[in-house]
Enzyme design. Structure first.
Site, PDB file in Angstrom:
ATOM      1  N   LYS A  95      -9.833   5.897  10.230  1.00 51.35           N
ATOM      2  CA  LYS A  95      -9.079   5.972   8.981  1.00 51.35           C
ATOM      3  C   LYS A  95      -9.759   5.186   7.871  1.00 51.35           C
ATOM      4  O   LYS A  95     -10.061   4.001   8.034  1.00 51.35           O
ATOM      5  CB  LYS A  95      -7.665   5.425   9.210  1.00 51.35           C
ATOM      6  CG  LYS A  95      -6.759   5.553   7.999  1.00 51.35           C
ATOM      7  CD  LYS A  95      -5.323   5.170   8.309  1.00 51.35           C
ATOM      8  CE  LYS A  95      -4.471   5.246   7.052  1.00 51.35           C
ATOM      9  NZ  LYS A  95      -4.050   3.962   6.544  1.00 51.35           N
ATOM     10  N   LYS A 139       5.408  -8.299   9.286  1.00 49.25           N
ATOM     11  CA  LYS A 139       5.074  -9.266   8.231  1.00 49.25           C
ATOM     12  C   LYS A 139       5.267 -10.707   8.729  1.00 49.25           C
ATOM     13  O   LYS A 139       4.497 -11.587   8.356  1.00 49.25           O
ATOM     14  CB  LYS A 139       5.949  -9.039   6.988  1.00 49.25           C
ATOM     15  CG  LYS A 139       5.541  -7.832   6.173  1.00 49.25           C
ATOM     16  CD  LYS A 139       4.212  -8.058   5.480  1.00 49.25           C
ATOM     17  CE  LYS A 139       3.920  -6.902   4.532  1.00 49.25           C
ATOM     18  NZ  LYS A 139       2.521  -6.828   4.118  1.00 49.25           N
ATOM     19  N   LYS A 161      -8.566   0.501   2.814  1.00 47.45           N
ATOM     20  CA  LYS A 161      -9.100  -0.714   2.182  1.00 47.45           C
ATOM     21  C   LYS A 161      -8.526  -1.968   2.821  1.00 47.45           C
ATOM     22  O   LYS A 161      -9.160  -3.011   2.804  1.00 47.45           O
ATOM     23  CB  LYS A 161      -8.901  -0.711   0.670  1.00 47.45           C
ATOM     24  CG  LYS A 161      -7.480  -0.688   0.202  1.00 47.45           C
ATOM     25  CD  LYS A 161      -7.431  -0.650  -1.306  1.00 47.45           C
ATOM     26  CE  LYS A 161      -6.110  -0.058  -1.785  1.00 47.45           C
ATOM     27  NZ  LYS A 161      -5.926   1.348  -1.466  1.00 47.45           N
TER      28      LYS A 161
HETATM   29  P1  ADP Z   1      -4.972   1.537   2.704  1.00 46.77           P
HETATM   30  O1  ADP Z   1      -4.871   1.880   4.170  1.00 46.77           O
HETATM   31  O2  ADP Z   1      -6.324   1.763   2.151  1.00 46.77           O
HETATM   32  O3  ADP Z   1      -4.390   0.174   2.397  1.00 46.77           O
HETATM   33  P2  ADP Z   1      -2.544   2.571   1.653  1.00 46.77           P
HETATM   34  O4  ADP Z   1      -1.809   2.165   2.876  1.00 46.77           O
HETATM   35  O5  ADP Z   1      -2.319   1.835   0.388  1.00 46.77           O
HETATM   36  O6  ADP Z   1      -4.088   2.607   1.964  1.00 46.77           O
HETATM   37  O7  ADP Z   1      -2.318   4.135   1.424  1.00 46.77           O
HETATM   38  C1  ADP Z   1      -1.374   4.714   0.567  1.00 46.77           C
HETATM   39  C2  ADP Z   1      -1.134   6.135   1.050  1.00 46.77           C
HETATM   40  O8  ADP Z   1      -2.376   6.881   1.076  1.00 46.77           O
HETATM   41  C3  ADP Z   1      -0.633   6.193   2.492  1.00 46.77           C
HETATM   42  O9  ADP Z   1       0.758   6.234   2.542  1.00 46.77           O
HETATM   43  C4  ADP Z   1      -1.205   7.493   3.022  1.00 46.77           C
HETATM   44  O10 ADP Z   1      -0.340   8.552   2.709  1.00 46.77           O
HETATM   45  C5  ADP Z   1      -2.462   7.683   2.234  1.00 46.77           C
HETATM   46  N1  ADP Z   1      -3.682   7.336   2.985  1.00 46.77           N
HETATM   47  C6  ADP Z   1      -4.304   6.135   3.014  1.00 46.77           C
HETATM   48  N2  ADP Z   1      -5.436   6.187   3.733  1.00 46.77           N
HETATM   49  C7  ADP Z   1      -5.540   7.453   4.192  1.00 46.77           C
HETATM   50  C8  ADP Z   1      -6.500   8.160   4.993  1.00 46.77           C
HETATM   51  N3  ADP Z   1      -7.603   7.562   5.451  1.00 46.77           N
HETATM   52  N4  ADP Z   1      -6.286   9.464   5.251  1.00 46.77           N
HETATM   53  C9  ADP Z   1      -5.188  10.083   4.770  1.00 46.77           C
HETATM   54  N5  ADP Z   1      -4.255   9.494   4.024  1.00 46.77           N
HETATM   55  C10 ADP Z   1      -4.408   8.190   3.719  1.00 46.77           C
END
Ligand code: ADP
Ligand code: TRP
Length: 331
Positions: free
Chosen positions: A194, A111, A197
């Site tokens: 992956k 961060k 967002k």
């Molecule tokens: P983003 O990467 O879209 O910001 P987050 O980090 O908020 O998503 O994701 C929250 C949870 O969702 C993560 O801790 C993980 O367990 C799951 N997750 C997010 N993206 C994926 C993915 N592409 N495949 C599997 N699990 C995911």
């Protein structure tokens, strides 16, 4: 029954990656455990969202989780800021946490690199607040991804230190909830490995996307000019389409397109049409519930009021005990 707890960052709409990577496991977990799921709105203040964004993100995440199958009858679903006990425990724990150990946390260092103009004290104390979230319920298990393992380890350190300093055996040490082989990674539509967002909005299919939007996104997914020889390994972007298909389509459908690929007959346009249709069908029941919940504030309020009450019943005795152990007692 094990007490299982998980914090959900209020980041807005949920995509298929969140569904297969986290939500689906939560839905299973709530059948066999005493689950606590909360939306970590205090934690999200460490990045300073605007008040309107914070409010709508909390609401959207709550709606998506409920629509996908989190059941307020089975699990305790609440908003972190509805449980002030967390703040008190966090403050009490902080007296035995050293600034140096917080400065060495990887997520903090990350961060500092990412938001050098906003290195606030909340970022530094993030792991203390997270430990308080967990310890306030004396949870046994916490489902965490790789990025949160260090935080969980610190929670155990803080709990152990508390027991040691005060010569008690009060906090149990929470362990990671292990999903074993069920952990999947859903790839993005942009060729990345992956769906995320934070990396690229366009890589995501949201649970709240309409069929038209899903089709548009899938048709734009990255492909190539197709295989030129039979039975060749697939390039990443193509493998991604197959992985997405394996998540939402029938096995025969996947098998059919595997065959087409291996024989160099594949038409990506047809495959994408099928994938879009299968994603739409998969999401349809969740989508319908999302639409219903969006116009049912009364129900949502009832869910979180009830959740806050249950969370309070679980947390209040901990804070009472901790005060007593520390020596904060009526004169
Ligand atoms: P983003 O990467 O879209 O910001 P987050 O980090 O908020 O998503 O994701 C929250 C949870 O969702 C993560 O801790 C993980 O367990 C799951 N997750 C997010 N993206 C994926 C993915 N592409 N495949 C599997 N699990 C995911
Ligand atoms: N830090 C977690 C994340 O970024 C969210 C969180 C806050 C959490 N408090 C928690 C997760 C307690 C598990 C337990 O995803």
């Amino acid at each position: 029954m094990d007490k299982v707890l998980s914090g959900i960052r209020p980041t807005g709409f949920l995509h298929l990656g969140n569904y297969f990577g986290a939500l689906r496991n939560f839905i299973k977990m709530q059948q066999e455990n005493d689950c606590y799921f909360f939306i970590a709105d205090y934690h999200s203040l460490t990045t300073h969202p605007t008040p309107t964004d914070l409010r709508s993100n909390v609401k959207n995440v709550l709606i998506d989780y409920l629509a996908a199958g989190l059941d307020p009858e089975k699990a305790t679903i609440y908003i972190q800021s509805d449980l002030p006990e967390v703040c008190e425990l966090s403050l009490l724990l902080s007296m035995n946490v050293y600034v140096g150990e917080l400065q060495r946390v990887s997520s903090f260092k990350e961060k500092v690199r990412r938001q050098p103009n906003n290195v606030n004290a909340g970022l530094l104390s993030y792991p203390i607040l997270m430990a308080a979230d967990i310890l306030v319920h004396r949870a046994d298990k916490v489902p965490v991804g790789k990025d949160q393992e260090q935080h969980l380890e610190m929670t155990r350190d803080f709990a152990q230190r508390f027991n040691h300093i005060y010569g008690v055996d009060y906090f149990k040490l929470p362990v990671a909830y292990n999903f074993g082989q069920e952990l999947v990674k859903i790839p993005g539509l942009d060729g990345s490995t992956k769906m995320s967002k934070s990396d690229n909005e366009n890589s995501c299919v949201y649970l709240s996307d309409t069929p038209e939007v899903i089709k548009k996104k899938v048709m734009k997914a990255v492909t190539d000019s197709g295989p030129t020889e039979p039975n060749q390994p697939k390039p990443q972007a193509i493998e991604n389409l197959f992985a997405l298909m394996r998540a939402v389509s029938a096995p025969e459908t996947v098998q059919f397109f595997e065959g087409e690929y291996n024989e160099c007959r594949i038409r990506y346009g047809d495959m994408k049409k099928q994938l879009a249709a299968d994603m739409t069908a998969f999401i349809a029941p969740i989508h319908e519930r999302i639409m219903e919940l969006r116009s049912n504030d009364e129900y949502l309020r009832k869910v979180i009021r009830n959740g806050a009450e249950r969370a309070h019943a679980s947390a209040a005795p901990t804070v009472r005990d901790v005060r007593e152990i520390i020596g904060i007692k009526p004169l």
